[in-house]
Structures are given as structure tokens and as C-alpha cells.
Design a protein around this motif. Structure first.
Motif, PDB file in Angstrom:
ATOM      1  N   ARG A   1      38.826  43.953  36.301  1.00 41.49           N
ATOM      2  CA  ARG A   1      40.245  44.231  36.057  1.00 41.49           C
ATOM      3  C   ARG A   1      40.850  44.980  37.247  1.00 41.49           C
ATOM      4  N   ALA A   2      40.107  45.946  37.780  1.00 40.89           N
ATOM      5  CA  ALA A   2      40.607  46.703  38.918  1.00 40.89           C
ATOM      6  C   ALA A   2      40.772  45.810  40.147  1.00 40.89           C
ATOM      7  N   VAL A   3      39.807  44.938  40.380  1.00 41.85           N
ATOM      8  CA  VAL A   3      39.893  44.014  41.515  1.00 41.85           C
ATOM      9  C   VAL A   3      41.070  43.070  41.346  1.00 41.85           C
ATOM     10  N   ALA A   4      41.200  42.518  40.143  1.00 46.10           N
ATOM     11  CA  ALA A   4      42.254  41.528  39.906  1.00 46.10           C
ATOM     12  C   ALA A   4      43.641  42.145  40.013  1.00 46.10           C
ATOM     13  N   LEU A   5      43.812  43.347  39.498  1.00 42.54           N
ATOM     14  CA  LEU A   5      45.140  43.966  39.495  1.00 42.54           C
ATOM     15  C   LEU A   5      45.500  44.570  40.846  1.00 42.54           C
ATOM     16  N   GLY A   6      44.495  44.964  41.623  1.00 40.85           N
ATOM     17  CA  GLY A   6      44.781  45.680  42.851  1.00 40.85           C
ATOM     18  C   GLY A   6      44.696  44.868  44.121  1.00 40.85           C
ATOM     19  N   SER A   7      44.163  43.643  44.049  1.00 43.55           N
ATOM     20  CA  SER A   7      43.879  42.905  45.282  1.00 43.55           C
ATOM     21  C   SER A   7      45.011  41.994  45.742  1.00 43.55           C
ATOM     22  N   GLY A   8      45.886  41.578  44.814  1.00 41.01           N
ATOM     23  CA  GLY A   8      46.968  40.668  45.162  1.00 41.01           C
ATOM     24  C   GLY A   8      46.622  39.196  45.067  1.00 41.01           C
ATOM     25  N   TYR A   9      45.364  38.869  44.785  1.00 41.07           N
ATOM     26  CA  TYR A   9      44.941  37.473  44.749  1.00 41.07           C
ATOM     27  C   TYR A   9      45.248  36.825  43.406  1.00 41.07           C
ATOM     28  N   ARG A  10      45.385  35.510  43.452  1.00 38.92           N
ATOM     29  CA  ARG A  10      45.363  34.724  42.219  1.00 38.92           C
ATOM     30  C   ARG A  10      43.895  34.448  41.900  1.00 38.92           C
ATOM     31  N   LEU A  11      43.427  34.954  40.778  1.00 38.01           N
ATOM     32  CA  LEU A  11      42.029  34.818  40.393  1.00 38.01           C
ATOM     33  C   LEU A  11      41.996  34.260  38.970  1.00 38.01           C
ATOM     34  N   PRO A  12      42.148  32.939  38.817  1.00 39.14           N
ATOM     35  CA  PRO A  12      42.279  32.360  37.482  1.00 39.14           C
ATOM     36  C   PRO A  12      41.125  32.708  36.547  1.00 39.14           C
ATOM     37  N   ALA A  13      39.885  32.694  37.063  1.00 40.36           N
ATOM     38  CA  ALA A  13      38.746  33.008  36.199  1.00 40.36           C
ATOM     39  C   ALA A  13      38.826  34.444  35.701  1.00 40.36           C
ATOM     40  N   ALA A  14      39.300  35.342  36.568  1.00 41.33           N
ATOM     41  CA  ALA A  14      39.450  36.738  36.156  1.00 41.33           C
ATOM     42  C   ALA A  14      40.553  36.874  35.123  1.00 41.33           C
ATOM     43  N   GLU A  15      41.637  36.130  35.283  1.00 44.81           N
ATOM     44  CA  GLU A  15      42.758  36.222  34.352  1.00 44.81           C
ATOM     45  C   GLU A  15      42.372  35.762  32.953  1.00 44.81           C
ATOM     46  N   ARG A  16      41.380  34.902  32.865  1.00 43.55           N
ATOM     47  CA  ARG A  16      40.927  34.469  31.537  1.00 43.55           C
ATOM     48  C   ARG A  16      40.169  35.578  30.821  1.00 43.55           C
ATOM     49  N   ILE A  17      39.646  36.535  31.584  1.00 43.92           N
ATOM     50  CA  ILE A  17      38.773  37.551  31.005  1.00 43.92           C
ATOM     51  C   ILE A  17      39.485  38.870  30.767  1.00 43.92           C
ATOM     52  N   ILE A  18      40.333  39.310  31.709  1.00 45.42           N
ATOM     53  CA  ILE A  18      40.978  40.612  31.553  1.00 45.42           C
ATOM     54  C   ILE A  18      41.961  40.580  30.398  1.00 45.42           C
ATOM     55  N   ALA A  19      42.303  41.741  29.903  1.00 49.36           N
ATOM     56  CA  ALA A  19      43.122  41.844  28.696  1.00 49.36           C
ATOM     57  C   ALA A  19      44.489  41.200  28.900  1.00 49.36           C
ATOM     58  N   PRO A  20      44.983  40.452  27.911  1.00 46.53           N
ATOM     59  CA  PRO A  20      46.295  39.797  28.041  1.00 46.53           C
ATOM     60  C   PRO A  20      47.424  40.772  28.322  1.00 46.53           C
ATOM     61  N   GLU A  21      47.310  42.025  27.863  1.00 48.26           N
ATOM     62  CA  GLU A  21      48.406  42.959  28.094  1.00 48.26           C
ATOM     63  C   GLU A  21      48.604  43.290  29.571  1.00 48.26           C
ATOM     64  N   ASP A  22      47.623  42.962  30.391  1.00 52.90           N
ATOM     65  CA  ASP A  22      47.803  43.180  31.824  1.00 52.90           C
ATOM     66  C   ASP A  22      48.786  42.185  32.425  1.00 52.90           C
ATOM     67  N   GLY A  23      49.091  41.119  31.706  1.00 51.55           N
ATOM     68  CA  GLY A  23      50.084  40.153  32.177  1.00 51.55           C
ATOM     69  C   GLY A  23      49.511  39.135  33.132  1.00 51.55           C
ATOM     70  N   PRO A  24      50.210  38.022  33.304  1.00 51.56           N
ATOM     71  CA  PRO A  24      49.746  36.977  34.231  1.00 51.56           C
ATOM     72  C   PRO A  24      49.903  37.427  35.684  1.00 51.56           C
ATOM     73  N   LEU A  25      48.775  37.664  36.347  1.00 54.47           N
ATOM     74  CA  LEU A  25      48.821  38.190  37.706  1.00 54.47           C
ATOM     75  C   LEU A  25      49.516  37.231  38.659  1.00 54.47           C
ATOM     76  N   SER A  26      49.331  35.938  38.448  1.00 56.80           N
ATOM     77  CA  SER A  26      49.904  34.962  39.363  1.00 56.80           C
ATOM     78  C   SER A  26      51.425  34.925  39.294  1.00 56.80           C
ATOM     79  N   ALA A  27      52.021  35.550  38.267  1.00 52.62           N
ATOM     80  CA  ALA A  27      53.474  35.548  38.147  1.00 52.62           C
ATOM     81  C   ALA A  27      54.127  36.628  39.006  1.00 52.62           C
ATOM     82  N   ARG A  28      53.342  37.553  39.526  1.00 53.62           N
ATOM     83  CA  ARG A  28      53.921  38.601  40.364  1.00 53.62           C
ATOM     84  C   ARG A  28      54.434  38.002  41.664  1.00 53.62           C
ATOM     85  N   PRO A  29      55.586  38.480  42.184  1.00 49.19           N
ATOM     86  CA  PRO A  29      56.155  37.895  43.400  1.00 49.19           C
ATOM     87  C   PRO A  29      55.269  38.168  44.607  1.00 49.19           C
TER      88      PRO A  29
END
Length: 384
Positions: free
Chosen positions: A329-357
Motif C-alpha cells: 500500500r505504501a509503495v502503491a500510494l507513494g510511488s506515482g506508478y500505475r500498479l494494477p495488481a497492487a490496486e486489486r489488493i489494497i483497500a478500496p478506500e484508498d481510491g483508484p490510483l490510476s485516476a490521479r492526474p
């Protein structure tokens, strides 16, 4: 294919800042500092790809080709010609990644033709036979690298677009160029093996995999051990595939006890661990923790994420799974990357990372693109 990895994929904000600082140091004298400028173009293009900004990636590649081509015209330096050609190969790779194989093959075929005795007479870049021969005389290493990169990307384009018969023909029967480096032969064999597996030609694939494992030089043998394991798994021989995958994982583990892992090591580790998990090997998760420590030391974010996902999905220890999920979760939220496999695992309340500008995921990216695209070798110090 297990092609060479040259760039550590840092967190995108850090990567942008590093490029920006490098560009500040060299932009006033860009025409005389071609190699570090090429690195800025290349790395910024990679960031654009990771952000999903394909048009920016194309724009950067085209700007790089134009800049180095004009620098070569002004100075006659073979280095500039080589860097323009490398940017053209990069453009082909970007088109491949964007699902445009014909455009990719057009650019890559032009770069590849130089190593086969032709010249580039039109399009984005023109390179005469005399220019290529001067490059090979002055910097044969760069010439061989361009030939190998163009040929490798052509094979990857054919495989990724499902043109397996064409890839097989190119790998096994296409003309070899006089400046092709020896290692390109092993790339061809790996591509041929991939094509045979995709075509379902089991006997030929397994025979080729066995020959390559025996015949390959020591630096390539582990690659073909893994590819043979994958081929065995592809055609239903899970026990032998698991045994060979374990051999690869054990060899990497032993190597890291005395030497730090390279990017190529870690890519192989991620691939071998994926096979181990697919084959139900309970020891694979333990190896993933070892590989993760090496990946964190190196700083390659997508590899860190891939290994963490594998641990979360396969580790039998619930406490270790939870630790891995927190780190993921820390890597996915802090790195700026689109990580689809990670997004399937981290909590939904963290939001879709790929939607960030893009500018939120990689601060300063837009300004970096504009600065690189605006460079002109005639504006540098000493210009006529």
C-alpha cells in the motif's frame, strides 16, 4: 523476453526531480553534452509511459531524434548519429507498447537496416551509408548496441502483436548483420522459443529449450533454464517445470549471498517466482522475501510491487501477508506508478490510483517535457 534492463525505475517524483537537476546542469551547453542529454530524454520518455502519457512519450522521442540529428549535421560527430538512432528505436518501442505494431516496425526496421548494409533515406531521420560506416569505425560498441536493440524490439513487437510465425521466421532465418553482437543470437533463440510455445509446437519448443540450456554461455544459461521450465509448464509437465524453477531460484539465492542483485537478476527472480507460485511451490514466498530485500535496495518500484503482490497472494504466514500488504500500500500510494495488481489488493478506500492526474503522480513532469522538447542545438554556446 529477458532483454537487458538498463534503467532503475525510481519513484516518479524522485525520478522527475533527478532529471530536472541534470537538465539544469547541461541545458546551457546541451550541444556539447550529448550523452547525458540523451539520458534525460530517455528517462523522461519512460516516465511518460508509466504515467500513460503516450503522446508526450512520442513527442520526447521525436524531439530527441531531431535534436541529435541536427547536432550531427552541425558537428559531424558520430555520437550524435548514434543517439538519434537510439531515440528512433525508443520511438519504435513506444509504438509497440501503445499497440501500434506497424508504426513500431517501420521505425525499428529503418534502424535495423543500417546494420544489414542499407541506409535510412527518408522519414523522421536520414542516415547515409557513409555516416553508419563512420559510426562503426569510431564507436563500434554503440553501433552493435543499436543493431541489437532494433532487432530485439522487432522480435518483441511481432510476439506482442501475435505474429508468431513471423517472429519465428525472423528469429531463425533472417539475415545476420556483420555488426550484430554475439548476444543477439541468444535473444533470437529466446524469441523463437516463445513463438514455438505460443504456436503449441511442443516437441520443437522443448527440443530448442534443451539445446539452448546446454549450448548457451554461462551468462545466459540461467535464462534458458527458466525458459525451459516455462516451456515444460506450458505443455503440462509441472513436476519437471517446478524442479527447474527451483534450480533457478536457488542459483539466484546463492549468487546474492556474495554479490548484490542486478536488475536482470531481479527480473528473472520475479519471473521465476511467478512460475513457482503458479505451480504451487510453497517455498516460493520465502524466496520472494529475499528478492524483495534486493529490489528495495536497488529501488526499482515495479519490481518491488510485483514481488509484494506475489507474497500477499502466496505466503502461508498471515502475519507476513499483512506486513507485505502494508508495504504494498505504501509503495502503491507513494510511488506515482500505475500498479494494477497492487490496486486489486489494497483497500478500496484508498481510491483508484490510476485516476490521479499526472502532475500529482510526478510533480514537474509537464515542465520537464516542455523544456526537453524546446531544446535546439543551434541555441547552445558556440553555435554559428
Amino acid at each position: 523476453m529477458s532483454t537487458r534492463t538498463r534503467v532503475v525505475r525510481w519513484e516518479l517524483a524522485r525520478w522527475c526531480a533527478t532529471i530536472g537537476r541534470a537538465l539544469d546542469r547541461i541545458s546551457a551547453d546541451a550541444a556539447h553534452r550529448l550523452s547525458p542529454l540523451s539520458t534525460c530524454f530517455h528517462d523522461a520518455g519512460r516516465i511518460a509511459e508509466h504515467l500513460g502519457q503516450t503522446e508526450d512519450a512520442r513527442r520526447l522521442c521525436r524531439a530527441a531524434v531531431r535534436f541529435f540529428a541536427r547536432a550531427g549535421e552541425r558537428t559531424g560527430r558520430s555520437e550524435a548519429t548514434a543517439l538519434a538512432l537510439s531515440a528512433l528505436v525508443d520511438l519504435g518501442r513506444i509504438e509497440r507498447g501503445d499497440g501500434r505494431p506497424e508504426e513500431a516496425l517501420l521505425h525499428l526496421g529503418r534502424a535495423r537496416s543500417l546494420g544489414l548494409g542499407a541506409e535510412i533515406g527518408g522519414g523522421l531521420l536520414r542516415v547515409s551509408r557513409a555516416q553508419w560506416e563512420r559510426l562503426m569505425a569510431e564507436d563500434p560498441l554503440s553501433g552493435r548496441e543499436i543493431a541489437a536493440d532494433a532487432a530485439t524490439e522487432m522480435l518483441a513487437t511481432l510476439l506482442s502483436s501475435g505474429r508468431f510465425e513471423e517472429a519465428l521466421s525472423l528469429a531463425l532465418m533472417a539475415k545476420r548483420g556483420p555488426c550484430d553482437p554475439p548476444e543477439l543470437e541468444w535473444v533470437r533463440r529466446e524469441a523463437a522459443l516463445s513463438a514455438l510455445c505460443r504456436l503449441g509446437r511442443a516437441e520443437e519448443a522443448l527440443s530448442l529449450a534443451a539445446r539452448c540450456t546446454v549450448d548457451s554461455p554461462s551468462g545466459q544459461r540461467l535464462v534458458f533454464e527458466l525458459r525451459r521450465a516455462e516451456a515444460l509448464a506450458c505443455f503440462g509437465d509441472a513436476p519437471r517445470a517446478r524442479g527447474l524453477a527451483d534450480t533457478v531460484l536457488s542459483a539466484l539465492d546463492r549468487k546474492w549471498q556474495s554479490l548484490p542483485a542486478s536488475l536482470d537478476d531481479l527480473r528473472m527472480a520475479a519471473r521465476a517466482s511467478a512460475l513457482g507460485v503458479a505451480l504451487g511451490d510453497p517455498l516460493t514466498a520465502d524466496f520472494c522475501w529475499t528478492a524483495l530485500a534486493e529490489a528495495l535496495s536497488l529501488g526499482d518500484v515495479p519490481l518491488e510491487s510485483e514481488l509484494l503482490v506475489r507474497i500477499v497472494e502466496a505466503d502461508w504466514d498471515e502475519e507476513r501477508q499483512a506486513d507485505a500488504a502494508d508495504l504494498l500500500r505504501a509503495v502503491a500510494l507513494g510511488s506515482g506508478y500505475r500498479l494494477p495488481a497492487a490496486e486489486r489488493i489494497i483497500a478500496p478506500e484508498d481510491g483508484p490510483l490510476s485516476a490521479r492526474p499526472p502532475e500529482e503522480r510526478a510533480p514537474g513532469f509537464g515542465a520537464l517535457v516542455e523544456a526537453l522538447a524546446a531544446l535546439d542545438p543551434t541555441d547552445a554556446h558556440g553555435a554559428p
